[in-house]
Design an enzyme around this catalytic site. Sequence first.
Site, short mmCIF file in Angstrom:
data_model
loop_
_atom_site.label_atom_id
_atom_site.label_comp_id
_atom_site.label_asym_id
_atom_site.label_seq_id
_atom_site.Cartn_x
_atom_site.Cartn_y
_atom_site.Cartn_z
N SER A 117 0.79 -1.13 -0.02
CA SER A 117 -0.17 -0.04 0.14
C SER A 117 0.74 1.28 0.18
CB SER A 117 -1.00 -0.11 1.16
OG SER A 117 -1.88 0.94 0.89
N HIS A 118 0.62 2.13 1.13
CA HIS A 118 1.48 3.29 1.31
C HIS A 118 2.98 3.12 1.72
CE1 HIS A 118 -0.91 2.28 4.71
NE2 HIS A 118 -0.24 3.22 5.24
N ASP A 287 -1.88 6.92 -3.42
CA ASP A 287 -1.00 5.98 -2.68
C ASP A 287 -0.35 5.02 -3.64
OD1 ASP A 287 -2.99 4.20 -2.71
OD2 ASP A 287 -2.66 3.39 -0.72
N ASP A 289 -0.70 1.69 -4.32
CA ASP A 289 -1.73 0.74 -4.96
C ASP A 289 -2.82 1.44 -5.31
OD1 ASP A 289 -2.66 1.10 -2.15
OD2 ASP A 289 -3.49 -1.03 -2.34
N ASP A 291 -5.45 2.85 -3.72
CA ASP A 291 -6.55 2.97 -3.02
C ASP A 291 -6.96 4.12 -2.20
OD1 ASP A 291 -4.90 2.29 -1.17
OD2 ASP A 291 -6.10 0.28 -0.29
N ARG A 292 -6.05 4.95 -1.95
CA ARG A 292 -6.15 6.12 -1.08
C ARG A 292 -5.97 7.28 -1.87
NH1 ARG A 292 -3.97 4.72 4.75
NH2 ARG A 292 -3.96 2.32 4.63
N LYS A 388 -11.31 0.47 -1.10
CA LYS A 388 -11.51 1.91 -1.20
C LYS A 388 -10.90 2.17 -2.64
CE LYS A 388 -7.76 1.96 2.33
NZ LYS A 388 -7.75 1.20 3.22
#
Length: 561
Positions: A117-118, A287, A289, A291-292, A388
């Site tokens: 992710s982030h 981010d 991947d 999703d944010r 998300k």
Amino acid sequence: MVKITVVKTKPYTDQKPGTSGLRKRVTVFQQNQHYAENFIQSIISTTEPSQRQEGSLVVGGDGRFFMKDAIQLIAQIAAANGIGRLVIGQDGIMSTPAVSCVIRKLKAIGGIILTASHNPGGPNGDFGIKYNISSGGPAPEGITDKIFQISKGLQEYHICPELKVDLSTIGKQTFEVDTFKPFTVEIVDSVASYAEMLRDIFDFAALKELLSGPNHINVRLDAMHGVVGPYVKKIVCEELGAPANSAVNCVPSEDFGGHHPDPNLTYAADLVNTMKGGEYDFGAAFDGDGDRNMILGKHGFFVNPSDSVAVIGANITCIPYFQKTGVKGLARSMPTSGALDNVAKALKMELYETPTGWKFFGNLMDAGKLSLCGEESFGTGSDHIREKDGLWAVLAWLSILATRKQSVEDIMKEHWQKFGRNFFTRYDYEEVDSDAANKMIADLQNTMFDKGFVGQKFSSGDKTYQVEKADNFAYTDPVDSSVSKGQGLRIIFSDGSRIIFRLSGTGSAGATIRLYIDSYEKDPQKIYQDPQVMLAPLVDIALKISQLQEKTGRTGPTVIT
């Protein structure tokens, strides 16, 4: 004919997936023998052998270091375990929202996402393997527990070591595998299915007018060297007509350009500074991947994620998708501010407060109870998929700008005038010594559960707050009645202000302590104040009650949101 080899292995005791899969330092996956293979075998073993031959698995990742190696292992182990088909994004690239979209579109048995992710990437960064189920959402606890149990007893895994997939060429590759039907690998355009879905959700003609018509606005979208780059280029620039220089850092990089791909004011400082120049009307960052998201207005006006989902909720009819489906309900994670609650109350909609973790929203969506949801950690989404979705959130905001023909700042300020404002801040203390962090939380819980704590008054500056409630948040799922305990320590004061402490499970080293402060204000004279000034007394009280600084040795947070 590709041969299947059975490899003897020893189980690892630390392969417990968190809310977002198994995240570790890259070196853990690389240097521990069979570490990645064991975990991939454990994931595939959760699917009954009878369902594997007819089943498809979707595979994609955010481009970080070790992703391509992991994808080859997934192909080799999937083939040896009788999975019929893999669908993989070209070059391995597929955003987390796009994987969710493709799983749902193909009715796949699930998907494996290669991302942390982030978190930072590169040879010294983090890597992660995450399993999503057939709904397109993250595996619920029942499945992640099963993966963990299998991993703890694993003695062998099955693999086709000679099988090699060409990730660069779109099309089908077929492999004859010993004892099974042929194994098919389909390399697909990473963006196509996801873009098709967005066309059904938003009014692309109105967005095109906003971004490239005679009175167009100027936007700046920062993909932070993560997976969203190709999506922004194809959808926002090529299809919706925003100039090519509207999008920056759009080539996915194994180490995210040496940066932390986390869209907040600290790690997306370049975007914040560019926006302060006043050349752009709307800014967003994504981010690793995809999703944010973080939303900014002209001159760097920051939209808090808790406010972002509330604004989308209040203007939800600007999005054609919701005109078709209606709005079934709204939800937020417990630490997220109560801004969405105010909208739900005004619009007479059901509001759900869940633990942190998108799977809780997914359950409500699958039951037809939820349309729009958000987390304070820069995650916003709806029931169009079960993750998300950063780019969806940006197009939702652009749809509101197109309809209301106002600036981000004006929309936000009008929202506060109408609904009042939840002042909100989050302090992150990253990579704290795990023992010290756990002891601090345990001591704080003892303090809070002491008989005399409720009713106690705490003062800082000219403000005094009285404790009305103190608990460790527990959630009973309204769909399946499952109970999730220990989801965060909450101190709620008589005026509704909240202090929340949580240990986060998304880091790969040490512990991250998160402190959240939420306080509602409806006085029109005060709603435009600086949140850090307004919340300073509550921050001071939180640090006093918890003794965080004394117990962890940290004088200040790593990140303030």
